[in-house]
Design a protein around this motif. Structure first.
Motif, PDB file in Angstrom:
ATOM      1  N   LEU A 175      43.672  38.238  31.482  1.00 44.10           N
ATOM      2  CA  LEU A 175      42.280  38.009  31.150  1.00 44.10           C
ATOM      3  C   LEU A 175      40.941  39.229  31.302  1.00 44.10           C
ATOM      4  O   LEU A 175      41.631  40.260  32.157  1.00 44.10           O
ATOM      5  CB  LEU A 175      42.297  36.773  32.586  1.00 44.10           C
ATOM      6  CG  LEU A 175      42.802  35.159  32.509  1.00 44.10           C
ATOM      7  CD1 LEU A 175      42.067  35.310  34.368  1.00 44.10           C
ATOM      8  CD2 LEU A 175      42.679  34.725  32.059  1.00 44.10           C
ATOM      9  N   GLU A 179      36.674  36.157  30.351  1.00 42.93           N
ATOM     10  CA  GLU A 179      37.694  34.993  30.779  1.00 42.93           C
ATOM     11  C   GLU A 179      38.135  34.768  31.976  1.00 42.93           C
ATOM     12  O   GLU A 179      38.167  33.838  32.595  1.00 42.93           O
ATOM     13  CB  GLU A 179      39.682  35.273  29.608  1.00 42.93           C
ATOM     14  CG  GLU A 179      39.387  34.932  28.125  1.00 42.93           C
ATOM     15  CD  GLU A 179      40.371  35.414  27.778  1.00 42.93           C
ATOM     16  OE1 GLU A 179      40.819  34.913  26.607  1.00 42.93           O
ATOM     17  OE2 GLU A 179      41.201  36.310  28.455  1.00 42.93           O
ATOM     18  N   ARG A 216      48.989  29.689  29.914  1.00 34.10           N
ATOM     19  CA  ARG A 216      48.439  29.560  28.419  1.00 34.10           C
ATOM     20  C   ARG A 216      48.300  28.498  28.177  1.00 34.10           C
ATOM     21  O   ARG A 216      47.182  28.328  27.285  1.00 34.10           O
ATOM     22  CB  ARG A 216      50.268  29.161  27.898  1.00 34.10           C
ATOM     23  CG  ARG A 216      51.118  28.670  28.314  1.00 34.10           C
ATOM     24  CD  ARG A 216      52.615  28.568  27.313  1.00 34.10           C
ATOM     25  NE  ARG A 216      53.295  27.047  27.847  1.00 34.10           N
ATOM     26  CZ  ARG A 216      54.411  27.173  28.952  1.00 34.10           C
ATOM     27  NH1 ARG A 216      54.803  28.492  29.060  1.00 34.10           N
ATOM     28  NH2 ARG A 216      55.313  26.341  28.741  1.00 34.10           N
ATOM     29  N   LYS A 219      44.715  29.386  29.001  1.00 32.97           N
ATOM     30  CA  LYS A 219      44.169  30.557  27.712  1.00 32.97           C
ATOM     31  C   LYS A 219      43.795  29.397  27.231  1.00 32.97           C
ATOM     32  O   LYS A 219      42.739  29.587  26.205  1.00 32.97           O
ATOM     33  CB  LYS A 219      44.862  31.271  27.166  1.00 32.97           C
ATOM     34  CG  LYS A 219      45.546  32.240  28.266  1.00 32.97           C
ATOM     35  CD  LYS A 219      44.682  33.846  27.289  1.00 32.97           C
ATOM     36  CE  LYS A 219      45.050  35.032  28.338  1.00 32.97           C
ATOM     37  NZ  LYS A 219      43.973  35.786  27.616  1.00 32.97           N
ATOM     38  N   GLN A 223      39.830  28.987  25.463  1.00 37.34           N
ATOM     39  CA  GLN A 223      39.599  29.025  24.182  1.00 37.34           C
ATOM     40  C   GLN A 223      38.621  27.707  23.507  1.00 37.34           C
ATOM     41  O   GLN A 223      37.967  27.892  22.910  1.00 37.34           O
ATOM     42  CB  GLN A 223      41.014  29.022  23.799  1.00 37.34           C
ATOM     43  CG  GLN A 223      40.962  29.579  22.215  1.00 37.34           C
ATOM     44  CD  GLN A 223      42.488  29.775  21.486  1.00 37.34           C
ATOM     45  OE1 GLN A 223      43.668  29.100  21.422  1.00 37.34           O
ATOM     46  NE2 GLN A 223      42.820  30.467  20.341  1.00 37.34           N
TER      47      GLN A 223
END
Lengths: 242, 264
Positions: A175, A179, A216, A219, A223
């Protein structure tokens, strides 16, 4: 309807001031940061150090808190004084009870404790799993857990066996600072929804309340960076005018 | 033909008196020590050597006739002992020759290393009660450990029906449990509900050696643990056939005990 004036935030150690100001911008209710840090209270009391050390997990099947030895109390004190991450994992529920006893009994809720400690809970599969948060009367958010608890890709673990540094370098499972802060803010949202509804999570993989297991998935949430329509509607209801 | 005598004219009675009188004088003197170490393995010897070198009165109890524990043999009956860095500092100090097998891993001859360590302990002033087995602990006010109860090892090996031999007690200000995985002294406290051991874990050299040194400490008033007894008490992984942490844990135990003796 339940309403809140503040979200009460306790930190175990000093945290970066820009993280606090980031959270103040991203969380829909004002944050009241409690002083002093919990570490300053724990250090002064052997009984607190004992309760803290008792939460350590020393084997995969441990079902009771430890009865710690003197040196383990000294170790806890040293880690707190030197602001070091202890190389142990702590049972999250026992730790939550400890934090709850540290903050006043009439604690206004919701209350969050930010800690660096690694925390774990016993899973249905009969073993402990690292966690990034535990929701309850006092919510614990583990900053090291955000980095370490989510499962990485198979490639990462294969590489890690050969060369941990290389694995870290080549893997995308890291990260950025932004993030990381964003993730902490998302966990605050989860804590708020837990307070209002009893459920911190959403089943929608694109909602920031999604209980991510994989990096994932985290993430993907970062996003998208928004609540699902259903939780947006609830948020308007809970935090109207805030 | 009259043979020219090589040795002095001393008979059996003098030999017997020499043994009994000097042994009993020493034993009587060590009925009260500053430190009693149970177990003459590498950590016990190292602790004894450092404590005696700094002027403390130290007695080591060893159930076997021989001293040194497992330090004679590296592992699997092969007499090369390994030490990971920074253990070579102690090897140098003791005058033990070694070679670097790979970076950070030293190998020495077990007999050489062990005998040098025993000699260093003796030179520093440590006294031994070998063939003496730890039987129990002495407790004082607030369950402070204040000594050990011992007996001759052969007594424990005989059938109980023919050996009603009471043990004897030796007092000390501090007792060190250096009995390896058995943690015999701590187990006696555990049997009385005064402590709870966690049992040692599976082998993991890299994790265990650091932890054993770090956790070497006073685990009950008057009782310090060192060496593999530390693993048993704290639930640490076992370390396998390598001795750096035994030596460093012994050294750490000596430091801990010195601090306790200063306080009391």
């Amino acid at each position: 309807m339940i309403s809140i004036k503040y979200l009460n935030l306790w930190t175990e150690q000093k945290i970066a001031p820009d993280l606090v100001s980031y959270l103040e911008k991203k969380v829909p209710v004002p944050i009241r940061l409690a002083r002093p840090e919990l570490s300053r209270r724990i250090i002064t009391r052997p009984d607190f150090l004992k309760q803290l050390a008792a939460c350590r997990l020393i084997n995969h099947q441990q079902s009771e808190p430890l009865n710690p030895y003197k040196i383990e109390l000294e170790q806890e004190k040293k880690f707190l004084q030197e602001n070091r991450l202890p190389p142990f994992v702590y049972e999250a529920n026992w730790l939550a009870n400890f934090y709850q006893s540290l903050v006043s009994p009439g604690l206004p809720r919701p209350a969050i404790v930010l800690t660096n400690r690694r925390i774990a809970t016993f899973g249905d599969d009969g073993r402990y799993h690292l966690r990034y948060a535990l929701y309850g009367y006092v919510t614990i958010i583990s900053l090291s857990g955000i980095e370490q608890a989510p499962a990485r890709s198979q490639k990462y673990y294969q590489l890690k066996l050969l060369d941990p540094l290389l694995a870290k370098k080549l893997s995308n499972d890291q990260l950025t600072k932004k993030e990381f802060y964003q993730t902490v803010a998302n966990l605050f949202w989860q804590a708020l929804f837990y307070y209002f509804t009893g459920n911190p999570f959403c089943e929608n993989k694109n909602c920031l309340l999604y209980n991510f297991h994989w990096y994932r998935e985290l993430k993907n949430i970062l996003q998208k960076n928004k609540l699902c329509p259903n939780h947006q509607r609830l948020a308007k209801k809970f935090f109207a005018g805030k | 033909m009259v043979r020219k005598k090589i040795f002095s004219s001393v008979g059996e009675k003098e030999v017997t008196r020499a043994i009994t009188e000097t042994f009993l004088k020493q034993f009587s003197s060590f009925s009260e020590s500053e430190v009693i170490i149970v177990g003459a393995g590498p950590s016990g010897l190292m602790a004894g050597r450092d404590l005696a070198a700094s002027g403390h009165k130290v007695l080591i109890i060893e159930r076997n006739n021989y001293l040194g524990g497992g330090f004679w043999i590296g592992g699997y009956l092969m007499n090369k002992v390994t030490v990971r860095s920074p253990g070579e500092k102690i090897l140098k100090e003791l005058g033990v020759p070694y070679q670097e097998y790979v970076k950070g891993l030293l190998v020495a001859d077990g007999p050489h290393a062990c005998s040098k360590l025993i000699a260093a302990a003796c030179d520093a002033g440590v006294k031994f009660a070998n063939l003496s087995i730890f039987d129990d602990i002495i407790l004082r006010e607030n369950n402070r450990v204040a000594g050990v109860v011992i007996n001759w090892t052969p007594v424990s090996a005989m059938p109980r029906e023919i050996t009603c031999v009471d043990p004897i007690g030796l007092e000390a200000r501090v007792v060190l449990d250096a009995t390896g995985h058995d943690a015999c002294v701590v187990r006696k406290l555990e049997a009385r509900g005064l402590i709870k051991t966690r049992g040692f874990g599976a082998m993991w050299v890299e994790e265990s050696e650091d932890a054993v040194v770090e956790y070497t400490s006073e685990v009950h008033p008057g009782l310090v643990v060192s060496g593999m007894a530390v693993s048993t008490v704290f639930g640490l992984p076992r370390m396998g056939p390598t001795f750096g942490s035994m030596l460093l844990s012994g050294r750490r135990a000596a430091e801990v005990i010195s601090r306790i003796l200063k306080k009391r």
